[in-house]
Write an enzyme that holds these catalytic residues in place. Structure first.
Site, short mmCIF file in Angstrom:
data_model
loop_
_atom_site.label_atom_id
_atom_site.label_comp_id
_atom_site.label_asym_id
_atom_site.label_seq_id
_atom_site.Cartn_x
_atom_site.Cartn_y
_atom_site.Cartn_z
N ASP A 102 -7.89 -5.37 -0.05
CA ASP A 102 -8.36 -6.25 -1.13
C ASP A 102 -7.95 -7.71 -0.92
O ASP A 102 -8.32 -8.57 -1.72
CB ASP A 102 -7.80 -5.77 -2.48
CG ASP A 102 -8.49 -4.50 -2.96
OD1 ASP A 102 -9.62 -4.25 -2.51
OD2 ASP A 102 -7.89 -3.77 -3.76
N HIS A 129 0.85 -1.20 0.00
CA HIS A 129 0.00 0.00 0.00
C HIS A 129 0.88 1.24 0.00
O HIS A 129 1.94 1.25 0.63
CB HIS A 129 -0.91 0.02 1.24
CG HIS A 129 -2.09 0.91 1.10
ND1 HIS A 129 -2.01 2.26 1.34
CD2 HIS A 129 -3.36 0.65 0.72
CE1 HIS A 129 -3.20 2.79 1.13
NE2 HIS A 129 -4.04 1.84 0.74
C1 LIG Z 1 -7.72 -0.62 -2.54
C2 LIG Z 1 -6.36 -0.49 -2.99
O1 LIG Z 1 -6.12 0.16 -3.99
S1 LIG Z 1 -5.13 -1.19 -2.05
C3 LIG Z 1 -3.83 -1.59 -3.22
C4 LIG Z 1 -4.27 -2.70 -4.10
N1 LIG Z 1 -3.20 -3.12 -5.00
C5 LIG Z 1 -2.58 -4.29 -4.89
O2 LIG Z 1 -2.83 -5.09 -4.01
C6 LIG Z 1 -1.55 -4.60 -5.95
C7 LIG Z 1 -0.24 -5.06 -5.35
N2 LIG Z 1 0.41 -3.97 -4.66
C8 LIG Z 1 1.18 -3.05 -5.34
O3 LIG Z 1 1.38 -3.14 -6.56
C9 LIG Z 1 1.78 -1.88 -4.55
O4 LIG Z 1 1.93 -2.26 -3.21
C10 LIG Z 1 0.95 -0.59 -4.67
C11 LIG Z 1 0.89 -0.15 -6.14
C12 LIG Z 1 -0.45 -0.80 -4.14
C13 LIG Z 1 1.56 0.54 -3.84
O5 LIG Z 1 2.89 0.56 -4.04
P1 LIG Z 1 3.80 1.88 -4.15
O6 LIG Z 1 3.74 2.68 -2.95
O7 LIG Z 1 3.49 2.58 -5.42
O8 LIG Z 1 5.18 1.18 -4.21
P2 LIG Z 1 5.98 0.70 -5.50
O9 LIG Z 1 5.10 0.11 -6.54
O10 LIG Z 1 6.84 1.84 -5.88
O11 LIG Z 1 6.83 -0.48 -4.84
C14 LIG Z 1 7.87 -0.26 -3.89
C15 LIG Z 1 8.64 -1.56 -3.69
O12 LIG Z 1 7.80 -2.52 -3.04
C16 LIG Z 1 7.62 -3.67 -3.87
N3 LIG Z 1 6.22 -4.08 -3.77
C17 LIG Z 1 5.13 -3.28 -3.51
N4 LIG Z 1 4.03 -4.03 -3.46
C18 LIG Z 1 4.41 -5.31 -3.68
C19 LIG Z 1 3.69 -6.52 -3.76
N5 LIG Z 1 2.37 -6.55 -3.62
N6 LIG Z 1 4.38 -7.65 -4.04
C20 LIG Z 1 5.70 -7.61 -4.20
N7 LIG Z 1 6.46 -6.49 -4.12
C21 LIG Z 1 5.80 -5.34 -3.88
C22 LIG Z 1 7.96 -3.19 -5.28
O13 LIG Z 1 8.38 -4.26 -6.09
C23 LIG Z 1 9.07 -2.21 -5.00
O14 LIG Z 1 10.24 -2.94 -4.72
P3 LIG Z 1 11.71 -2.34 -5.08
O15 LIG Z 1 11.83 -1.09 -4.27
O16 LIG Z 1 12.63 -3.43 -4.66
O17 LIG Z 1 11.68 -2.08 -6.56
O1 LIG Z 2 -5.55 4.46 -0.47
C1 LIG Z 2 -5.23 3.90 -1.53
O2 LIG Z 2 -4.27 4.27 -2.24
C2 LIG Z 2 -5.96 2.70 -1.99
C3 LIG Z 2 -6.94 2.17 -1.02
O3 LIG Z 2 -6.60 1.50 -0.07
C4 LIG Z 2 -8.35 2.49 -1.20
O4 LIG Z 2 -8.68 3.26 -2.11
O5 LIG Z 2 -9.18 1.98 -0.44
#
Ligand SMILES: CC(=O)SCCNC(=O)CCNC(=O)[C@H](O)C(C)(C)COP(=O)(O)OP(=O)(O)OC[C@H]1O[C@@H](n2cnc3c(N)ncnc32)[C@H](O)[C@@H]1OP(=O)(O)O
Ligand SMILES: O=C([O-])CC(=O)C(=O)O
Length: 378
Positions: free
Chosen positions: A313, A258
């Protein structure tokens, strides 16, 4: 040189009295009330009142709000026809976007401080009708308008499945609606805010928000997380799957991580409790809950040192699956609930803090070039 914030991380685009997140300590509050308390002691309708009017309602105010919702489920026949004219295999969020575009062409009125909140309440009721009918159209069923009842969740479940839901089902749906209702300014709400900043109408804001919600990094993650459990298939296959997919192929673990939470998402804890309870009703659901528990354990073991934990999620899909929803509906269920957060935020923005949102991009291309006529370009 100007500072670029990739992904607008730590950029504040508005103030809000709606939602407070402490990402380091895993705290989420709406209007100052802990999310656990709201799920335990209130209903989605009470949270609608809290978000739109700034406080939990009195009995009289709640009854008035329920009446407004019950009176607004109707949507024009043309919008129903539009939903049912789309191919059954259409993407559910795409269908919602289409329906909300149609609604915006009919209800896209100007912003008005005296009516914005009523517009939002009507929009939330119509979102219930749209969501239930997206499900029904995809399942080859006939259109239904939700009927008046004492509960938004009950009316929605009854319309979706054309049967009377149990009280446990209504409570779980109501909890999901509260848990997904708002989360400050994630990508979808930001898309809605950008749209509202041009003074486009509220329904169009929801179209923009839906488009942003759909992606697997945001609202689409609940479907993707559950598809992982389906792919694993049996609890004893979890370790092998995790080793191959996550450790060797380095796929992202969906439902984990997150931007704001650097610890366990407080909503995931509550969804986990409901998933445990509801999944007891069927062997299949129970199996997917067991798989989820194993993936969760391996995920935390691997990613905790990077502060990556289950997000909202991760377990919500087990709840929706246990309620009888197909996986393709999970993002739409999230959207139904989030119509509250989207509308509350755009109202807060347009009424109190309005300014056109227009960021800049730092130009890094060639500074000046001469045009060579095409015949001479070689
Ligand atoms: C309701 C919602 O929207 S909640 C979010 C729902 N999304 C997901 O579950 C998808 C999986 N999660 C992700 O892709 C990410 O955690 C995000 C996009 C939600 C947020 O991440 P951000 O803050 O943008 O971090 P970013 O994508 O820059 O990742 C940072 C580091 O963590 C790692 N990372 C983040 N999430 C994950 C994950 N779920 N699995 C594995 N590695 C991860 C990245 O690979 C990256 O690693 P690095 O620094 O070694 O390259
Ligand atoms: O806050 C966020 O980036 C995503 C999230 O958890 C939501 O929208 O519920």
């Amino acid at each position: 040189m100007s500072q670029i914030s990739r992904g607008l991380e730590n950029v504040f685009i508005k103030t809000t009295a709606l939602t407070y997140i402490d990402g380091d300590n895993g705290i989420l509050r709406y209007g100052g009330f802990d999310i656990d308390d709201l799920v335990e002691h209130t209903s989605f309708e009470e949270v609608i009142h809290l978000m739109l009017y700034g406080d939990l309602p009195t009995k009289v105010q709640l009854q008035r709000l329920k009446t407004s919702l019950n009176e607004a489920y109707e949507i024009p026949q043309q919008v129903i026809d539009t939903i049912y004219s789309l191919p059954r295999e259409s993407d559910a969020i795409g269908m919602m976007e289409t329906a909300f575009s149609a609604l915006s062409s009919i209800y896209g009125e100007m912003w008005n401080k005296n009516t914005n909140k009523e517009t939002a309440i009507k929009l939330i009721a119509k979102a219930s009708t749209v969501t239930a009918n997206v499900l029904r159209a995809k399942e080859g069923k006939k259109p239904v308008i939700p009927e008046s009842s004492d509960s938004f969740a009950r009316s929605f479940l009854s319309a979706s499945f054309a049967r009377t839901p149990t009280n446990d089902e209504v409570k779980a749906m109501d909890a999901a609606l509260i848990l997904y209702a708002d989360h400050e300014v994630p990508a979808s709400t930001t898309a809605a805010l950008v749209t509202s900043s041009t003074l486009s109408d509220m329904y169009s804001c929801v179209v923009a928000a839906l488009a942003a919600l759909k992606g697997p990094l945001h609202g689409g993650a609940a479907e993707e997380a559950f598809k992982q459990f389906l792919e694993i298939g049996e609890p004893e296959r979890t370790e092998e799957w995790f080793k191959k997919k996550i450790l060797e192929e380095k796929s992202r673990l969906m439902g984990f991580g997150h931007r704001v939470y650097k610890t366990y998402d407080p909503r995931a804890k509550i969804f986990k409790r409901y998933a445990q309870k509801l999944s007891e009703r069927s062997n299949e659901a129970r199996k997917y809950f067991e798989i989820a528990l194993k993936v969760e354990e391996l995920g935390i073991e691997k990613f905790a040192e990077k502060h990556i934990y289950p997000n909202t999620d991760f377990f919500s899909g087990v709840v929706f699956y246990s309620l009888g929803f197909p996986v393709y509906m999970f993002t739409s269920l999230f959207a139904l609930s989030r119509t509250l957060g989207w509308t509350a935020h755009v109202i807060e923005y347009v009424e109190d803090q309005h300014r056109l949102i227009r960021p800049r991009a730092l130009y890094i291309g060639p500074l000046k070039r001469e045009v060579i006529p095409i015949e001479l370009r070689g």
